[in-house]
Design an enzyme around this catalytic site. Sequence first.
Site, PDB file in Angstrom:
ATOM      1  N   LYS A 182       0.727  -1.127  -0.040  1.00 10.04           N
ATOM      2  CA  LYS A 182       0.114  -0.013  -0.091  1.00 10.04           C
ATOM      3  C   LYS A 182       0.968   1.160  -0.036  1.00 10.04           C
ATOM      4  CE  LYS A 182      -2.543   3.608   1.654  1.00 10.04           C
ATOM      5  NZ  LYS A 182      -2.057   4.595   1.733  1.00 10.04           N
ATOM      6  N   SER A 237       6.044   8.432   9.286  1.00 11.98           N
ATOM      7  CA  SER A 237       6.217   9.431  10.291  1.00 11.98           C
ATOM      8  C   SER A 237       5.903   8.425  11.687  1.00 11.98           C
ATOM      9  CB  SER A 237       5.117  10.451  10.056  1.00 11.98           C
ATOM     10  OG  SER A 237       3.737   9.841  10.458  1.00 11.98           O
ATOM     11  N   GLU A 258       9.740   1.866  10.802  1.00 12.97           N
ATOM     12  CA  GLU A 258      11.175   2.515  10.560  1.00 12.97           C
ATOM     13  C   GLU A 258      10.458   4.039  10.385  1.00 12.97           C
ATOM     14  OE1 GLU A 258      13.271   5.103   9.504  1.00 12.97           O
ATOM     15  OE2 GLU A 258      13.111   4.298   7.456  1.00 12.97           O
ATOM     16  N   CYS A 291      14.387  10.519   6.401  1.00 13.96           N
ATOM     17  CA  CYS A 291      14.570  10.162   7.877  1.00 13.96           C
ATOM     18  C   CYS A 291      15.862  10.257   8.581  1.00 13.96           C
ATOM     19  CB  CYS A 291      13.746   8.959   8.078  1.00 13.96           C
ATOM     20  SG  CYS A 291      14.477   7.535   7.137  1.00 13.96           S
ATOM     21  N   GLU A 392      10.759  16.604  13.827  1.00 13.95           N
ATOM     22  CA  GLU A 392      11.193  16.311  12.483  1.00 13.95           C
ATOM     23  C   GLU A 392      10.377  17.226  11.295  1.00 13.95           C
ATOM     24  OE1 GLU A 392      11.997  12.458   9.793  1.00 13.95           O
ATOM     25  OE2 GLU A 392      10.087  12.557  10.674  1.00 13.95           O
TER      26      GLU A 392
END
Length: 488
Positions: A182, A237, A258, A291, A392
Amino acid sequence: MTIFPDGKLYIDGTLREAANGATYEDISPWTGEVVGRAADAAPADMEEAIAAARRSFDTTDWSTNHAQRRELVWKLGEKLKANRDRLAELARHEAGSALAAVAVAQVDGPLSFIDTLFEIFDTIEWEKPMGDRVVWGVNSERLLVKEASGVVGVITPWNVPFYITVGKVIPALLAGCTVIVKPAPDTPLLSAILGELADEVGFPAGVLNVVTGKEPAVLGEMLTIDKRVDLISFTGSTGVGKRIMEKGADTLKRVFLELGGKSAGIVLEDAPNFATSVAQSIVCFHAGQGCATITRLLVPRSRYDEAVAVLEAAYQGYSQVWGSFDDPQNVMGPLISERQRDRVLDYIETGKKEGARLIAGGKAATDKGNGWFVEPTCFVDVTNDMTIAREEIFGPVLVVIPFEDDEDAIRIANDSDYGLSGGVTSGDKDRAMRIARRIRSGTVGVNGGVSIAVDLPFGGYKQSGIGKDWGLEGFDEYLETKAIAVGG
Protein backbone atom coordinates in the site's frame (compact mmCIF):
# COMPACT_ATOMS: atom_id res chain seq x y z
CA MET A 1 4.71 17.72 -20.43
CA THR A 2 5.23 14.08 -19.44
CA ILE A 3 2.08 12.00 -18.97
CA PHE A 4 2.46 8.46 -17.67
CA PRO A 5 0.08 5.57 -18.41
CA ASP A 6 -2.58 5.03 -15.74
CA GLY A 7 -1.45 2.92 -12.80
CA LYS A 8 -3.51 -0.18 -12.12
CA LEU A 9 -4.12 -2.35 -9.09
CA TYR A 10 -2.50 -5.78 -8.97
CA ILE A 11 -4.70 -8.12 -6.94
CA ASP A 12 -4.84 -11.91 -6.90
CA GLY A 13 -2.67 -12.18 -9.99
CA THR A 14 -4.67 -9.69 -12.08
CA LEU A 15 -3.86 -6.18 -13.25
CA ARG A 16 -7.08 -4.20 -13.11
CA GLU A 17 -8.80 -0.95 -12.33
CA ALA A 18 -10.42 -0.21 -8.99
CA ALA A 19 -13.71 -2.05 -8.58
CA ASN A 20 -15.66 1.19 -8.92
CA GLY A 21 -13.48 2.43 -11.79
CA ALA A 22 -12.22 5.41 -9.76
CA THR A 23 -8.86 7.05 -10.44
CA TYR A 24 -7.04 10.04 -8.98
CA GLU A 25 -4.51 12.55 -10.28
CA ASP A 26 -0.78 12.12 -9.80
CA ILE A 27 0.76 15.59 -9.35
CA SER A 28 4.34 16.58 -10.19
CA PRO A 29 6.07 18.41 -7.33
CA TRP A 30 8.16 20.29 -9.91
CA THR A 31 5.22 21.92 -11.67
CA GLY A 32 2.05 21.26 -9.71
CA GLU A 33 0.63 19.72 -12.87
CA VAL A 34 -0.94 16.32 -13.48
CA VAL A 35 1.54 13.73 -14.82
CA GLY A 36 -0.68 10.67 -14.62
CA ARG A 37 -3.52 8.88 -12.89
CA ALA A 38 -3.66 5.93 -10.56
CA ALA A 39 -6.39 3.51 -9.57
CA ASP A 40 -8.20 4.79 -6.48
CA ALA A 41 -8.96 1.60 -4.60
CA ALA A 42 -12.00 1.22 -2.38
CA PRO A 43 -12.18 -0.93 0.79
CA ALA A 44 -13.62 -3.74 -1.33
CA ASP A 45 -10.40 -3.84 -3.35
CA MET A 46 -8.26 -4.07 -0.24
CA GLU A 47 -10.53 -6.79 1.14
CA GLU A 48 -9.93 -8.81 -2.01
CA ALA A 49 -6.16 -8.28 -1.74
CA ILE A 50 -6.06 -9.44 1.88
CA ALA A 51 -8.14 -12.52 1.08
CA ALA A 52 -5.90 -13.35 -1.88
CA ALA A 53 -2.68 -13.00 0.10
CA ARG A 54 -4.08 -15.12 2.94
CA ARG A 55 -5.29 -17.81 0.58
CA SER A 56 -1.99 -17.90 -1.29
CA PHE A 57 0.03 -18.26 1.90
CA ASP A 58 -2.22 -20.92 3.42
CA THR A 59 -2.97 -23.10 0.40
CA THR A 60 0.12 -22.99 -1.87
CA ASP A 61 3.75 -24.02 -1.43
CA TRP A 62 5.06 -20.45 -1.83
CA SER A 63 6.34 -20.36 1.78
CA THR A 64 8.18 -23.69 1.52
CA ASN A 65 9.35 -23.87 -2.11
CA HIS A 66 12.57 -21.89 -1.72
CA ALA A 67 13.86 -22.59 -5.23
CA GLN A 68 10.64 -21.52 -6.98
CA ARG A 69 10.30 -18.23 -5.21
CA ARG A 70 14.01 -17.42 -5.54
CA GLU A 71 13.71 -17.87 -9.29
CA LEU A 72 10.58 -15.73 -9.60
CA VAL A 73 11.85 -12.93 -7.35
CA TRP A 74 15.14 -12.98 -9.27
CA LYS A 75 13.21 -12.50 -12.51
CA LEU A 76 11.31 -9.61 -10.91
CA GLY A 77 14.62 -8.02 -9.91
CA GLU A 78 15.92 -8.35 -13.47
CA LYS A 79 12.72 -6.76 -14.80
CA LEU A 80 13.21 -3.84 -12.43
CA LYS A 81 16.77 -3.34 -13.64
CA ALA A 82 15.61 -3.45 -17.25
CA ASN A 83 13.11 -0.70 -16.46
CA ARG A 84 15.69 1.61 -14.90
CA ASP A 85 14.99 4.56 -17.19
CA ARG A 86 11.25 4.30 -16.65
CA LEU A 87 11.75 4.17 -12.89
CA ALA A 88 14.03 7.21 -13.10
CA GLU A 89 11.38 9.22 -14.94
CA LEU A 90 8.76 8.23 -12.39
CA ALA A 91 11.06 9.24 -9.52
CA ARG A 92 11.71 12.61 -11.14
CA HIS A 93 8.15 13.52 -12.06
CA GLU A 94 6.24 11.77 -9.27
CA ALA A 95 8.56 11.97 -6.23
CA GLY A 96 10.18 15.27 -7.22
CA SER A 97 13.66 13.79 -7.37
CA ALA A 98 16.58 15.73 -8.76
CA LEU A 99 18.77 13.88 -11.28
CA ALA A 100 21.68 13.32 -8.91
CA ALA A 101 19.30 11.90 -6.31
CA VAL A 102 17.94 9.46 -8.92
CA ALA A 103 21.49 8.18 -9.31
CA VAL A 104 21.77 7.49 -5.58
CA ALA A 105 18.89 6.72 -3.24
CA GLN A 106 15.92 7.05 -5.56
CA VAL A 107 16.62 4.44 -8.25
CA ASP A 108 20.19 3.40 -9.00
CA GLY A 109 21.02 2.68 -5.36
CA PRO A 110 18.19 0.22 -4.71
CA LEU A 111 18.67 -1.40 -8.13
CA SER A 112 22.33 -2.01 -7.27
CA PHE A 113 21.28 -3.55 -3.94
CA ILE A 114 19.12 -6.28 -5.45
CA ASP A 115 21.90 -8.78 -6.16
CA THR A 116 23.25 -8.39 -2.62
CA LEU A 117 19.81 -9.14 -1.19
CA PHE A 118 19.96 -12.51 -2.94
CA GLU A 119 23.45 -13.11 -1.57
CA ILE A 120 22.13 -12.43 1.94
CA PHE A 121 19.13 -14.68 1.32
CA ASP A 122 21.46 -17.52 0.36
CA THR A 123 23.16 -17.31 3.78
CA ILE A 124 19.95 -17.92 5.76
CA GLU A 125 20.18 -21.08 7.87
CA TRP A 126 16.68 -22.51 7.46
CA GLU A 127 17.30 -25.44 9.81
CA LYS A 128 19.83 -25.48 12.63
CA PRO A 129 20.48 -28.68 14.60
CA MET A 130 20.77 -27.94 18.33
CA GLY A 131 21.97 -31.38 19.37
CA ASP A 132 20.56 -33.82 21.88
CA ARG A 133 19.81 -32.74 25.43
CA VAL A 134 18.18 -34.35 28.42
CA VAL A 135 15.52 -32.06 29.88
CA TRP A 136 13.30 -33.19 32.77
CA GLY A 137 14.49 -36.74 32.25
CA VAL A 138 13.67 -36.84 28.52
CA ASN A 139 16.36 -37.01 25.87
CA SER A 140 15.38 -34.93 22.84
CA GLU A 141 16.89 -34.36 19.41
CA ARG A 142 16.38 -30.64 18.82
CA LEU A 143 16.07 -28.50 15.73
CA LEU A 144 15.48 -24.79 15.08
CA VAL A 145 13.49 -24.05 11.92
CA LYS A 146 13.04 -20.70 10.18
CA GLU A 147 9.60 -20.15 8.65
CA ALA A 148 7.87 -17.28 6.85
CA SER A 149 5.86 -14.97 9.08
CA GLY A 150 2.76 -15.06 6.85
CA VAL A 151 0.86 -12.23 5.20
CA VAL A 152 2.74 -8.93 5.25
CA GLY A 153 1.24 -5.49 4.78
CA VAL A 154 3.93 -3.19 3.38
CA ILE A 155 3.11 0.51 3.76
CA THR A 156 5.60 2.76 2.00
CA PRO A 157 6.33 6.53 2.17
CA TRP A 158 6.56 9.13 -0.55
CA ASN A 159 10.12 10.39 -0.06
CA VAL A 160 12.17 7.48 -1.50
CA PRO A 161 9.37 5.07 -2.39
CA PHE A 162 11.26 2.72 -4.71
CA TYR A 163 14.19 2.42 -2.28
CA ILE A 164 11.85 1.48 0.54
CA THR A 165 9.82 -0.90 -1.62
CA VAL A 166 12.90 -2.85 -2.71
CA GLY A 167 14.13 -3.03 0.88
CA LYS A 168 10.87 -4.49 2.15
CA VAL A 169 9.19 -6.41 -0.66
CA ILE A 170 12.14 -8.43 -1.98
CA PRO A 171 13.19 -9.75 1.48
CA ALA A 172 9.57 -10.45 2.44
CA LEU A 173 8.94 -12.43 -0.77
CA LEU A 174 12.23 -14.30 -0.52
CA ALA A 175 11.44 -15.17 3.09
CA GLY A 176 8.27 -16.88 1.86
CA CYS A 177 5.68 -14.30 2.87
CA THR A 178 2.84 -13.10 0.72
CA VAL A 179 2.70 -9.34 0.41
CA ILE A 180 0.23 -6.48 0.03
CA VAL A 181 1.87 -3.18 -0.91
CA LYS A 182 0.00 0.00 0.00
CA PRO A 183 2.02 3.01 -1.26
CA ALA A 184 1.70 6.62 -0.15
CA PRO A 185 -1.00 8.46 -2.14
CA ASP A 186 1.57 10.94 -3.52
CA THR A 187 3.68 8.29 -5.28
CA PRO A 188 1.38 5.53 -6.57
CA LEU A 189 3.00 4.82 -9.92
CA LEU A 190 6.38 3.85 -8.45
CA SER A 191 4.54 0.95 -6.78
CA ALA A 192 2.06 0.23 -9.56
CA ILE A 193 4.99 -0.67 -11.83
CA LEU A 194 5.89 -3.44 -9.37
CA GLY A 195 2.54 -5.13 -9.93
CA GLU A 196 2.86 -4.72 -13.67
CA LEU A 197 6.30 -6.38 -13.73
CA ALA A 198 5.23 -9.16 -11.35
CA ASP A 199 2.42 -9.90 -13.76
CA GLU A 200 4.91 -10.11 -16.64
CA VAL A 201 7.08 -12.51 -14.63
CA GLY A 202 4.09 -14.73 -13.85
CA PHE A 203 3.85 -14.54 -10.08
CA PRO A 204 1.36 -16.99 -8.54
CA ALA A 205 -1.99 -15.37 -7.79
CA GLY A 206 -2.11 -13.60 -4.44
CA VAL A 207 1.61 -13.74 -3.65
CA LEU A 208 2.14 -10.05 -4.41
CA ASN A 209 -0.63 -7.45 -4.42
CA VAL A 210 -0.38 -3.68 -5.01
CA VAL A 211 -3.26 -1.46 -3.87
CA THR A 212 -3.08 2.29 -4.55
CA GLY A 213 -5.50 4.88 -3.24
CA LYS A 214 -5.93 8.61 -2.76
CA GLU A 215 -7.17 8.49 0.83
CA PRO A 216 -4.11 8.35 3.13
CA ALA A 217 -5.41 6.22 6.01
CA VAL A 218 -8.34 3.90 5.27
CA LEU A 219 -6.60 1.23 3.18
CA GLY A 220 -3.56 1.10 5.45
CA GLU A 221 -5.73 0.84 8.53
CA MET A 222 -7.55 -2.13 7.01
CA LEU A 223 -4.22 -3.93 6.83
CA THR A 224 -3.39 -2.94 10.39
CA ILE A 225 -6.57 -4.21 12.04
CA ASP A 226 -7.26 -7.33 9.96
CA LYS A 227 -6.32 -10.55 11.77
CA ARG A 228 -5.52 -12.22 8.45
CA VAL A 229 -2.51 -9.93 8.13
CA ASP A 230 0.34 -11.23 10.31
CA LEU A 231 2.82 -8.36 10.08
CA ILE A 232 2.94 -4.70 9.14
CA SER A 233 6.19 -3.32 7.70
CA PHE A 234 5.88 0.46 7.72
CA THR A 235 8.18 3.36 6.93
CA GLY A 236 6.87 6.84 7.58
CA SER A 237 6.16 9.34 10.31
CA THR A 238 6.36 8.55 14.00
CA GLY A 239 2.77 9.69 14.49
CA VAL A 240 1.43 7.18 11.98
CA GLY A 241 3.73 4.49 13.40
CA LYS A 242 2.20 4.97 16.83
CA ARG A 243 -1.28 4.61 15.36
CA ILE A 244 -0.27 1.37 13.63
CA MET A 245 0.98 -0.01 16.95
CA GLU A 246 -2.24 1.02 18.63
CA LYS A 247 -4.55 -0.41 15.96
CA GLY A 248 -2.50 -3.59 15.60
CA ALA A 249 -2.60 -4.33 19.32
CA ASP A 250 -6.01 -6.00 19.21
CA THR A 251 -4.62 -8.82 17.03
CA LEU A 252 -1.14 -8.70 18.62
CA LYS A 253 0.16 -8.10 15.15
CA ARG A 254 3.90 -7.99 14.63
CA VAL A 255 4.99 -4.52 13.53
CA PHE A 256 8.20 -3.30 11.97
CA LEU A 257 8.31 0.49 12.12
CA GLU A 258 11.03 2.65 10.54
CA LEU A 259 10.05 6.13 11.64
CA GLY A 260 11.31 9.68 12.00
CA GLY A 261 14.63 11.18 12.91
CA LYS A 262 16.27 14.35 14.17
CA SER A 263 19.83 13.21 13.72
CA ALA A 264 22.84 15.10 15.02
CA GLY A 265 26.19 15.54 13.33
CA ILE A 266 29.03 16.46 15.69
CA VAL A 267 32.04 18.26 14.22
CA LEU A 268 34.81 18.43 16.84
CA GLU A 269 37.30 21.27 17.09
CA ASP A 270 40.17 19.01 15.94
CA ALA A 271 38.50 18.03 12.65
CA PRO A 272 41.34 18.21 10.10
CA ASN A 273 39.11 19.95 7.53
CA PHE A 274 36.82 21.79 9.92
CA ALA A 275 35.47 24.30 7.40
CA THR A 276 34.79 21.64 4.77
CA SER A 277 33.03 19.39 7.28
CA VAL A 278 30.82 22.27 8.40
CA ALA A 279 30.07 23.43 4.84
CA GLN A 280 29.10 19.91 3.75
CA SER A 281 26.43 19.85 6.47
CA ILE A 282 24.02 21.85 4.29
CA VAL A 283 20.64 20.07 4.25
CA CYS A 284 19.86 19.82 0.57
CA PHE A 285 19.71 16.19 -0.65
CA HIS A 286 16.15 15.57 -1.87
CA ALA A 287 15.16 18.82 -0.13
CA GLY A 288 15.81 17.30 3.29
CA GLN A 289 13.07 14.70 2.84
CA GLY A 290 15.00 11.84 4.39
CA CYS A 291 14.46 10.25 7.78
CA ALA A 292 18.20 9.69 8.32
CA THR A 293 19.23 13.17 7.17
CA ILE A 294 21.43 14.96 9.69
CA THR A 295 19.50 18.13 10.48
CA ARG A 296 21.15 19.16 13.76
CA LEU A 297 24.75 20.34 13.37
CA LEU A 298 26.65 20.45 16.65
CA VAL A 299 29.82 22.55 16.61
CA PRO A 300 32.23 23.52 19.42
CA ARG A 301 31.59 26.87 21.01
CA SER A 302 35.32 27.60 20.70
CA ARG A 303 34.91 27.61 16.88
CA TYR A 304 31.25 28.58 16.69
CA ASP A 305 31.69 31.98 15.03
CA GLU A 306 33.97 30.37 12.44
CA ALA A 307 31.36 27.69 11.74
CA VAL A 308 28.61 30.30 11.29
CA ALA A 309 30.75 32.26 8.83
CA VAL A 310 31.50 29.08 6.86
CA LEU A 311 27.80 28.25 6.65
CA GLU A 312 26.85 31.75 5.55
CA ALA A 313 29.28 31.49 2.65
CA ALA A 314 28.31 27.92 1.81
CA TYR A 315 24.60 28.66 1.68
CA GLN A 316 25.16 31.82 -0.36
CA GLY A 317 27.04 29.77 -2.95
CA TYR A 318 24.59 26.90 -2.96
CA SER A 319 21.57 29.16 -3.38
CA GLN A 320 22.52 29.59 -7.05
CA VAL A 321 22.95 25.94 -8.03
CA TRP A 322 19.96 23.97 -6.75
CA GLY A 323 16.53 23.37 -8.23
CA SER A 324 17.39 22.52 -11.85
CA PHE A 325 15.34 19.67 -13.30
CA ASP A 326 17.93 18.70 -15.94
CA ASP A 327 21.24 19.28 -14.14
CA PRO A 328 22.85 15.85 -13.52
CA GLN A 329 24.80 17.32 -10.57
CA ASN A 330 21.73 18.69 -8.80
CA VAL A 331 20.56 16.83 -5.66
CA MET A 332 17.77 19.18 -4.56
CA GLY A 333 14.37 19.71 -6.09
CA PRO A 334 10.96 20.57 -4.63
CA LEU A 335 9.08 19.23 -1.67
CA ILE A 336 6.55 16.51 -2.42
CA SER A 337 3.37 18.59 -2.16
CA GLU A 338 1.89 21.97 -1.42
CA ARG A 339 0.88 20.66 1.99
CA GLN A 340 4.45 19.65 2.81
CA ARG A 341 5.80 22.98 1.57
CA ASP A 342 3.42 24.86 3.84
CA ARG A 343 4.31 22.60 6.77
CA VAL A 344 8.02 23.35 6.33
CA LEU A 345 7.36 27.09 6.04
CA ASP A 346 5.35 26.93 9.27
CA TYR A 347 8.34 25.38 11.04
CA ILE A 348 10.57 28.14 9.71
CA GLU A 349 8.24 30.77 11.12
CA THR A 350 8.24 28.91 14.44
CA GLY A 351 12.04 28.97 14.51
CA LYS A 352 12.04 32.74 14.05
CA LYS A 353 9.45 33.24 16.80
CA GLU A 354 11.43 31.10 19.25
CA GLY A 355 14.54 33.24 18.80
CA ALA A 356 16.71 31.28 16.38
CA ARG A 357 18.67 33.40 13.91
CA LEU A 358 18.07 32.78 10.22
CA ILE A 359 21.25 33.09 8.15
CA ALA A 360 20.04 31.52 4.90
CA GLY A 361 16.83 30.78 3.05
CA GLY A 362 13.54 30.71 4.90
CA LYS A 363 11.14 31.34 2.03
CA ALA A 364 9.26 29.60 -0.73
CA ALA A 365 11.43 29.69 -3.85
CA THR A 366 8.94 30.98 -6.40
CA ASP A 367 11.74 31.72 -8.88
CA LYS A 368 12.26 27.98 -9.37
CA GLY A 369 8.88 27.42 -10.96
CA ASN A 370 5.30 26.58 -10.05
CA GLY A 371 6.13 23.58 -7.90
CA TRP A 372 6.61 23.22 -4.16
CA PHE A 373 10.08 24.74 -3.66
CA VAL A 374 11.57 25.98 -0.39
CA GLU A 375 14.97 27.63 -0.20
CA PRO A 376 17.82 25.79 1.56
CA THR A 377 17.48 27.18 5.06
CA CYS A 378 19.83 27.46 8.03
CA PHE A 379 19.19 28.60 11.60
CA VAL A 380 21.97 29.39 14.09
CA ASP A 381 21.87 30.37 17.77
CA VAL A 382 19.58 27.39 18.27
CA THR A 383 19.05 25.72 21.63
CA ASN A 384 18.08 22.08 21.81
CA ASP A 385 14.75 22.84 23.47
CA MET A 386 13.44 24.78 20.46
CA THR A 387 10.75 23.20 18.31
CA ILE A 388 12.98 23.25 15.22
CA ALA A 389 15.61 21.26 17.14
CA ARG A 390 13.19 18.68 18.50
CA GLU A 391 10.65 17.94 15.76
CA GLU A 392 11.27 16.36 12.38
CA ILE A 393 10.72 19.10 9.79
CA PHE A 394 11.33 16.90 6.72
CA GLY A 395 12.51 19.81 4.66
CA PRO A 396 15.75 21.64 3.73
CA VAL A 397 16.30 23.11 7.19
CA LEU A 398 19.54 22.84 9.19
CA VAL A 399 19.77 23.95 12.83
CA VAL A 400 23.16 24.74 14.38
CA ILE A 401 23.79 24.22 18.09
CA PRO A 402 27.03 24.99 19.99
CA PHE A 403 28.49 22.59 22.57
CA GLU A 404 31.09 23.06 25.31
CA ASP A 405 32.97 19.74 25.30
CA ASP A 406 32.59 16.09 24.34
CA GLU A 407 30.21 15.30 27.18
CA ASP A 408 28.01 18.24 26.26
CA ALA A 409 27.96 17.18 22.62
CA ILE A 410 26.89 13.65 23.57
CA ARG A 411 24.22 15.03 25.90
CA ILE A 412 22.74 17.26 23.20
CA ALA A 413 22.86 14.54 20.56
CA ASN A 414 21.02 12.12 22.85
CA ASP A 415 18.53 14.70 24.12
CA SER A 416 15.98 13.75 21.49
CA ASP A 417 12.91 11.59 21.14
CA TYR A 418 14.57 10.12 18.06
CA GLY A 419 17.62 7.96 17.46
CA LEU A 420 17.99 7.04 13.81
CA SER A 421 21.30 8.34 12.53
CA GLY A 422 24.23 10.55 13.42
CA GLY A 423 27.79 11.50 12.65
CA VAL A 424 31.07 12.38 14.34
CA THR A 425 34.05 14.11 12.72
CA SER A 426 37.40 14.38 14.46
CA GLY A 427 41.12 14.24 13.78
CA ASP A 428 41.33 11.62 16.53
CA LYS A 429 39.64 8.41 15.41
CA ASP A 430 39.63 6.90 18.90
CA ARG A 431 37.98 10.00 20.32
CA ALA A 432 35.37 9.96 17.56
CA MET A 433 34.68 6.28 18.17
CA ARG A 434 34.21 6.83 21.90
CA ILE A 435 31.58 9.44 21.12
CA ALA A 436 29.95 7.34 18.38
CA ARG A 437 29.52 4.40 20.76
CA ARG A 438 27.62 6.64 23.17
CA ILE A 439 25.24 8.17 20.64
CA ARG A 440 21.85 6.49 21.02
CA SER A 441 21.04 5.89 17.38
CA GLY A 442 20.81 2.98 14.97
CA THR A 443 23.52 4.23 12.60
CA VAL A 444 26.51 6.51 13.08
CA GLY A 445 29.06 7.64 10.50
CA VAL A 446 32.54 8.45 11.75
CA ASN A 447 34.79 10.75 9.71
CA GLY A 448 32.59 10.45 6.66
CA GLY A 449 31.99 6.71 6.94
CA VAL A 450 28.76 5.48 5.30
CA SER A 451 26.74 3.46 7.79
CA ILE A 452 23.70 2.91 5.56
CA ALA A 453 24.21 0.06 3.08
CA VAL A 454 22.35 -2.99 1.84
CA ASP A 455 24.36 -5.46 3.94
CA LEU A 456 23.99 -3.44 7.15
CA PRO A 457 20.81 -3.33 9.25
CA PHE A 458 19.03 0.02 9.23
CA GLY A 459 16.65 1.12 11.94
CA GLY A 460 16.42 3.37 14.94
CA TYR A 461 16.29 3.67 18.69
CA LYS A 462 13.53 5.28 20.73
CA GLN A 463 10.76 6.88 18.65
CA SER A 464 12.69 6.26 15.45
CA GLY A 465 11.18 2.82 15.31
CA ILE A 466 11.22 -0.90 15.94
CA GLY A 467 13.12 -3.42 13.84
CA LYS A 468 15.51 -3.25 10.90
CA ASP A 469 15.52 -2.95 7.13
CA TRP A 470 18.34 -4.34 4.98
CA GLY A 471 21.03 -6.82 5.98
CA LEU A 472 20.34 -10.28 7.37
CA GLU A 473 18.42 -8.59 10.17
CA GLY A 474 16.04 -7.20 7.56
CA PHE A 475 15.17 -10.74 6.46
CA ASP A 476 14.66 -11.78 10.08
CA GLU A 477 11.76 -9.31 10.31
CA TYR A 478 9.80 -11.59 7.97
CA LEU A 479 10.74 -14.91 9.60
CA GLU A 480 9.56 -16.88 12.61
CA THR A 481 11.72 -19.34 14.55
CA LYS A 482 10.23 -22.67 15.54
CA ALA A 483 11.84 -25.09 18.01
CA ILE A 484 11.22 -28.82 17.35
CA ALA A 485 12.24 -31.56 19.77
CA VAL A 486 12.01 -35.29 18.98
CA GLY A 487 12.07 -37.67 21.92
CA GLY A 488 13.77 -41.04 21.92
